[in-house]
Design a protein around this motif. Structure first.
Motif, short mmCIF file in Angstrom:
data_model
loop_
_atom_site.label_atom_id
_atom_site.label_comp_id
_atom_site.label_asym_id
_atom_site.label_seq_id
_atom_site.Cartn_x
_atom_site.Cartn_y
_atom_site.Cartn_z
N GLU A 7 -2.97 -13.76 1.49
CA GLU A 7 -2.19 -14.35 2.58
C GLU A 7 -1.45 -13.26 3.36
N LEU A 8 -0.85 -12.31 2.65
CA LEU A 8 -0.15 -11.20 3.28
C LEU A 8 -1.11 -10.33 4.10
N PHE A 9 -2.28 -10.05 3.53
CA PHE A 9 -3.26 -9.22 4.24
C PHE A 9 -3.72 -9.90 5.52
N LYS A 10 -3.92 -11.20 5.47
CA LYS A 10 -4.33 -11.93 6.68
C LYS A 10 -3.23 -11.90 7.72
N ARG A 11 -1.99 -12.11 7.28
CA ARG A 11 -0.86 -12.14 8.22
C ARG A 11 -0.73 -10.82 8.97
N TYR A 12 -0.95 -9.71 8.27
CA TYR A 12 -0.78 -8.40 8.90
C TYR A 12 -2.10 -7.75 9.32
N GLU A 13 -3.18 -8.52 9.25
CA GLU A 13 -4.51 -8.04 9.64
C GLU A 13 -4.94 -6.80 8.89
N VAL A 14 -4.59 -6.75 7.62
CA VAL A 14 -4.96 -5.64 6.75
C VAL A 14 -6.44 -5.80 6.38
N LEU A 28 -8.16 -2.99 4.70
CA LEU A 28 -8.50 -1.98 3.71
C LEU A 28 -7.24 -1.66 2.91
N LEU A 29 -7.43 -1.33 1.65
CA LEU A 29 -6.32 -0.91 0.81
C LEU A 29 -6.55 0.53 0.38
N LYS A 30 -5.47 1.21 0.08
CA LYS A 30 -5.57 2.58 -0.41
C LYS A 30 -4.75 2.66 -1.69
N SER A 31 -5.40 3.10 -2.76
CA SER A 31 -4.70 3.21 -4.04
C SER A 31 -4.39 4.66 -4.34
N ASP A 32 -3.31 4.86 -5.08
CA ASP A 32 -2.91 6.21 -5.43
C ASP A 32 -3.85 6.81 -6.48
N ILE A 33 -4.26 5.98 -7.45
CA ILE A 33 -5.22 6.40 -8.48
C ILE A 33 -6.43 5.48 -8.36
N SER A 34 -7.44 5.67 -9.17
CA SER A 34 -8.65 4.87 -9.08
C SER A 34 -8.33 3.39 -8.91
N ALA A 51 -3.08 1.07 -10.71
CA ALA A 51 -3.15 1.56 -9.33
C ALA A 51 -2.09 0.88 -8.46
N ILE A 52 -1.50 1.66 -7.58
CA ILE A 52 -0.54 1.14 -6.61
C ILE A 52 -1.19 1.23 -5.23
N TYR A 53 -1.20 0.12 -4.54
CA TYR A 53 -1.90 0.02 -3.26
C TYR A 53 -0.96 0.05 -2.07
N ASN A 54 -1.47 0.63 -0.98
CA ASN A 54 -0.84 0.57 0.33
C ASN A 54 -1.80 -0.18 1.24
N MET A 55 -1.24 -0.83 2.25
CA MET A 55 -2.03 -1.64 3.17
C MET A 55 -2.41 -0.83 4.42
N TYR A 56 -3.67 -0.99 4.83
CA TYR A 56 -4.18 -0.30 6.01
C TYR A 56 -4.88 -1.26 6.95
N ILE A 61 -10.80 -4.77 0.08
CA ILE A 61 -9.92 -5.80 -0.47
C ILE A 61 -10.65 -6.68 -1.47
N ASP A 62 -11.88 -7.07 -1.16
CA ASP A 62 -12.59 -8.01 -2.02
C ASP A 62 -12.96 -7.43 -3.38
N GLU A 63 -12.89 -6.12 -3.53
CA GLU A 63 -13.21 -5.52 -4.82
C GLU A 63 -11.98 -5.24 -5.68
N VAL A 64 -10.82 -5.29 -5.09
CA VAL A 64 -9.59 -4.97 -5.80
C VAL A 64 -9.30 -6.00 -6.90
N PHE A 65 -9.64 -7.25 -6.64
CA PHE A 65 -9.35 -8.31 -7.60
C PHE A 65 -10.56 -8.67 -8.48
N GLN A 66 -11.50 -7.77 -8.62
CA GLN A 66 -12.66 -8.02 -9.47
C GLN A 66 -12.29 -7.89 -10.95
N ASN A 67 -13.24 -8.25 -11.77
CA ASN A 67 -13.10 -8.13 -13.24
C ASN A 67 -11.90 -8.90 -13.78
#
Length: 155
Positions: free
Chosen positions: A83-90, A92-98, A104-109, A134-140
């Motif tokens: 919902e947040l990503f849609k609101r801000y048109e995010v 892509l995400l960028k993580s500090d580690i894998s 991993a800690i993500y930033n929004m792009y 984004i669609d792969e971040v919540f896998q597994n």
């Protein structure tokens, strides 16, 4: 994974202890590991001590950045994140580690569609500073992520 385990894993891959001169401050695997640990565990002193010992000339500016991230770090569930990503048109995400690691800690792009393929090159193997779809971040079965809500960046 403990901080010591992560530092060992990063050194096996990057050899930053043997060749620290190859890693500028922003891309130092050791610095990234300490920052991640300190943010997730709310242990500001851990990062402060590390910076004081290793990068005292960067201390003031980096601690300002750390404090901003710490203030805006949330553990967010998938539905709220989407919902947040849609609101801000995010897009892509960028993580500090894998991005595959639970810590991993993500930033929004928000990036141009033309840039996405280039930014994602090698992302599944990268261990630090990783753009991820984004669609792969919540896998597994992952139901929550650490998200730094400091802002939406562009690249």
């Amino acid at each position: 994974m403990t901080l010591d385990e992560r530092l060992e894993k990063f050194n096996e891959h990057f050899h930053y202890k043997e060749q620290p001169e190859l890693f500028e401050f922003d891309m130092s695997p050791e610095k990234i590991a300490y920052r991640n640990e300190a943010l997730r565990t709310a242990d500001r002193d851990l990062y402060l001590k590390y910076l004081t010992n290793r990068y005292s000339e960067k201390l003031q500016k980096e601690m300002q950045s750390f404090d901003l991230s710490a203030k805006n770090l949330v553990k967010i569930d998938k539905a709220s994140a989407i919902e947040l990503f849609k609101r801000y048109e995010v897009n892509l995400l960028k993580s500090d580690i894998s991005f595959l690691e639970e810590d991993a800690i993500y930033n929004m792009y928000k990036v141009s569609p033309e840039s996405i393929e280039f930014l994602l090159e090698g992302y599944r193997e990268d261990l630090i500073d990783v753009f991820a779809p984004i669609d792969e971040v919540f896998q597994n079965g992952r139901s929550e992520i650490y998200l730094d809500k400091s802002g939406v960046y562009s690249n």
